[in-house]
Design a protein around this motif. Structure first.
Motif, PDB file in Angstrom:
ATOM      1  N   THR A 247      -3.994   7.828   3.062  1.00  0.00           N
ATOM      2  CA  THR A 247      -4.473   7.599   4.426  1.00  0.00           C
ATOM      3  C   THR A 247      -3.582   6.593   5.151  1.00  0.00           C
ATOM      4  O   THR A 247      -3.332   6.731   6.355  1.00  0.00           O
ATOM      5  CB  THR A 247      -5.938   7.108   4.404  1.00  0.00           C
ATOM      6  OG1 THR A 247      -6.760   8.153   3.859  1.00  0.00           O
ATOM      7  CG2 THR A 247      -6.429   6.770   5.804  1.00  0.00           C
ATOM      8  N   THR A 248      -3.079   5.609   4.431  1.00  0.00           N
ATOM      9  CA  THR A 248      -2.175   4.627   5.044  1.00  0.00           C
ATOM     10  C   THR A 248      -0.924   5.301   5.560  1.00  0.00           C
ATOM     11  O   THR A 248      -0.394   4.933   6.623  1.00  0.00           O
ATOM     12  CB  THR A 248      -1.814   3.524   4.027  1.00  0.00           C
ATOM     13  OG1 THR A 248      -3.009   2.928   3.530  1.00  0.00           O
ATOM     14  CG2 THR A 248      -0.961   2.440   4.681  1.00  0.00           C
ATOM     15  N   LEU A 249      -0.430   6.310   4.850  1.00  0.00           N
ATOM     16  CA  LEU A 249       0.726   7.077   5.320  1.00  0.00           C
ATOM     17  C   LEU A 249       0.421   7.714   6.660  1.00  0.00           C
ATOM     18  O   LEU A 249       1.216   7.599   7.611  1.00  0.00           O
ATOM     19  CB  LEU A 249       1.100   8.141   4.291  1.00  0.00           C
ATOM     20  CG  LEU A 249       2.116   9.196   4.738  1.00  0.00           C
ATOM     21  CD1 LEU A 249       3.455   8.555   5.091  1.00  0.00           C
ATOM     22  CD2 LEU A 249       2.290  10.270   3.654  1.00  0.00           C
ATOM     23  N   LEU A 250      -0.737   8.379   6.786  1.00  0.00           N
ATOM     24  CA  LEU A 250      -1.103   8.995   8.064  1.00  0.00           C
ATOM     25  C   LEU A 250      -1.266   7.937   9.149  1.00  0.00           C
ATOM     26  O   LEU A 250      -0.889   8.159  10.307  1.00  0.00           O
ATOM     27  CB  LEU A 250      -2.396   9.807   7.931  1.00  0.00           C
ATOM     28  CG  LEU A 250      -2.402  11.014   6.995  1.00  0.00           C
ATOM     29  CD1 LEU A 250      -3.603  11.918   7.313  1.00  0.00           C
ATOM     30  CD2 LEU A 250      -1.123  11.814   7.046  1.00  0.00           C
TER      31      LEU A 250
ATOM     32  N   CYS B 278       0.824   8.043  12.775  1.00  0.00           N
ATOM     33  CA  CYS B 278       0.172   8.159  14.087  1.00  0.00           C
ATOM     34  C   CYS B 278       0.134   6.835  14.851  1.00  0.00           C
ATOM     35  O   CYS B 278      -0.380   6.796  15.971  1.00  0.00           O
ATOM     36  CB  CYS B 278      -1.235   8.722  13.942  1.00  0.00           C
ATOM     37  SG  CYS B 278      -2.452   7.567  13.306  1.00  0.00           S
ATOM     38  N   GLY B 279       0.687   5.754  14.272  1.00  0.00           N
ATOM     39  CA  GLY B 279       0.784   4.497  15.001  1.00  0.00           C
ATOM     40  C   GLY B 279      -0.395   3.569  14.842  1.00  0.00           C
ATOM     41  O   GLY B 279      -0.423   2.500  15.450  1.00  0.00           O
ATOM     42  N   LYS B 280      -1.376   3.924  14.026  1.00  0.00           N
ATOM     43  CA  LYS B 280      -2.550   3.069  13.820  1.00  0.00           C
ATOM     44  C   LYS B 280      -2.176   1.813  13.049  1.00  0.00           C
ATOM     45  O   LYS B 280      -2.739   0.743  13.251  1.00  0.00           O
ATOM     46  CB  LYS B 280      -3.639   3.847  13.084  1.00  0.00           C
ATOM     47  CG  LYS B 280      -4.963   3.132  12.933  1.00  0.00           C
ATOM     48  CD  LYS B 280      -6.018   4.082  12.367  1.00  0.00           C
ATOM     49  CE  LYS B 280      -7.390   3.416  12.307  1.00  0.00           C
ATOM     50  NZ  LYS B 280      -7.474   2.462  11.187  1.00  0.00           N
TER      51      LYS B 280
ATOM     52  N   ALA C 147       0.830  -1.205   0.000  1.00  0.00           N
ATOM     53  CA  ALA C 147       0.000   0.000   0.000  1.00  0.00           C
ATOM     54  C   ALA C 147       0.865   1.257   0.000  1.00  0.00           C
ATOM     55  O   ALA C 147       0.483   2.289  -0.547  1.00  0.00           O
ATOM     56  CB  ALA C 147      -0.925  -0.003   1.214  1.00  0.00           C
ATOM     57  N   VAL C 148       2.013   1.174   0.675  1.00  0.00           N
ATOM     58  CA  VAL C 148       3.049   2.220   0.634  1.00  0.00           C
ATOM     59  C   VAL C 148       4.361   1.508   0.350  1.00  0.00           C
ATOM     60  O   VAL C 148       4.669   0.488   0.980  1.00  0.00           O
ATOM     61  CB  VAL C 148       3.107   3.015   1.954  1.00  0.00           C
ATOM     62  CG1 VAL C 148       4.283   3.978   1.948  1.00  0.00           C
ATOM     63  CG2 VAL C 148       1.805   3.776   2.180  1.00  0.00           C
TER      64      VAL C 148
END
Length: 245
Positions: free
Chosen positions: A45-48, A52-54, A20-21
């Motif tokens: 969104t995967t980058l964010l 943030c550790g999600k 995905a990244v």
């Protein structure tokens, strides 16, 4: 060149063999407002999520100031100074605007406890200041559930501002807003970069032009182009893979 607040090097994450990244390098300066654009599935969104550790990366590093975020969990990253807003607003609809802001004060209390909490002068001053920033000073006693969609988006941004994050991550903050609300949100975001950096994922190119210091374009999990809005809009690769559609 300003000091870097965020350094992403070689960041990769795979889901069932799909990257995905993919080996992403991404750098954000202090007091910078960065927009990340790209087609659906580009990895924005995967980058964010990884910052943030999600989501934990498969490989690579994410450094916020001198901290390696991949070794931390979500609440530790939040306490370190990284705030995250998801696409859909998440506010306490049965509480007033003021109460939503109060419970976001760093000396955290439970939602129930906030109903019996008497804020001191510091909290009151902070709430009023943030409410003015987010255009909700006149709605402090209004229940959040009665706000418009755009006002709820502002309130959630305000709840993050109560914690004074040094890095703010926003996922499509103007989705569903009116033209006037988008203009006000641009004013809001341009104002809060004094003393903090902001990363915004967005599809609205007119809004991106209003706010972005620099634009990063992702495609299939990789960096496609980066630069000013004029630079990326003129890039043939960006036109072919994203803007042309």
């Amino acid at each position: 060149m300003a000091a870097l607040i965020l350094q992403v090097d070689g960041l990769t994450v795979s889901f069932d063999g799909f990257k995905a990244v993919d080996g992403l390098n991404f750098y954000v300066e202090q007091d910078e407002l960065r927009c990340v654009i790209g087609p659906n599935g580009a990895g924005k969104t995967t980058l964010l999520d990884m910052i943030c550790g999600k989501t934990k990366p498969t490989a690579g590093t994410v450094k916020f100031k001198n901290l390696e975020l991949t070794e931390m969990i979500e609440f530790q990253i939040t306490r370190a100074g990284v705030g995250r807003k998801f696409q859909n607003p998440s506010v306490y609809e049965d509480l007033t605007v003021a109460e939503n802001l109060e419970i976001s004060w760093p000396k955290k209390r439970s939602v129930f406890g906030s109903l019996f909490f008497r804020p001191d002068a510091a909290v009151v001053g902070k709430v009023q200041g943030v409410a003015s920033q987010i255009f909700l000073r006149e709605q402090l006693s209004t229940k959040a559930g009665l706000l418009s969609h755009g006002q709820k988006q502002w309130l959630e941004i305000g709840m993050l501002l109560m914690q004074d994050p040094e890095l703010l991550l926003l996922d499509e903050p103007v989705a569903g807003m009116s033209a006037r609300e988008r203009e006000q949100t641009a004013e809001l975001l341009n104002g809060i970069t004094k003393g903090r950096s902001v990363v915004v994922i967005e599809h609205d190119m007119a809004f991106v032009r209003m706010i972005a210091h620099k634009v990063t374009v992702l495609h299939q999990g990789k960096l496609l182009a980066e630069g000013s809005m004029d630079d990326v809009q003129a890039d043939p690769r960006v036109i072919e893979t994203y803007l042309g559609h």
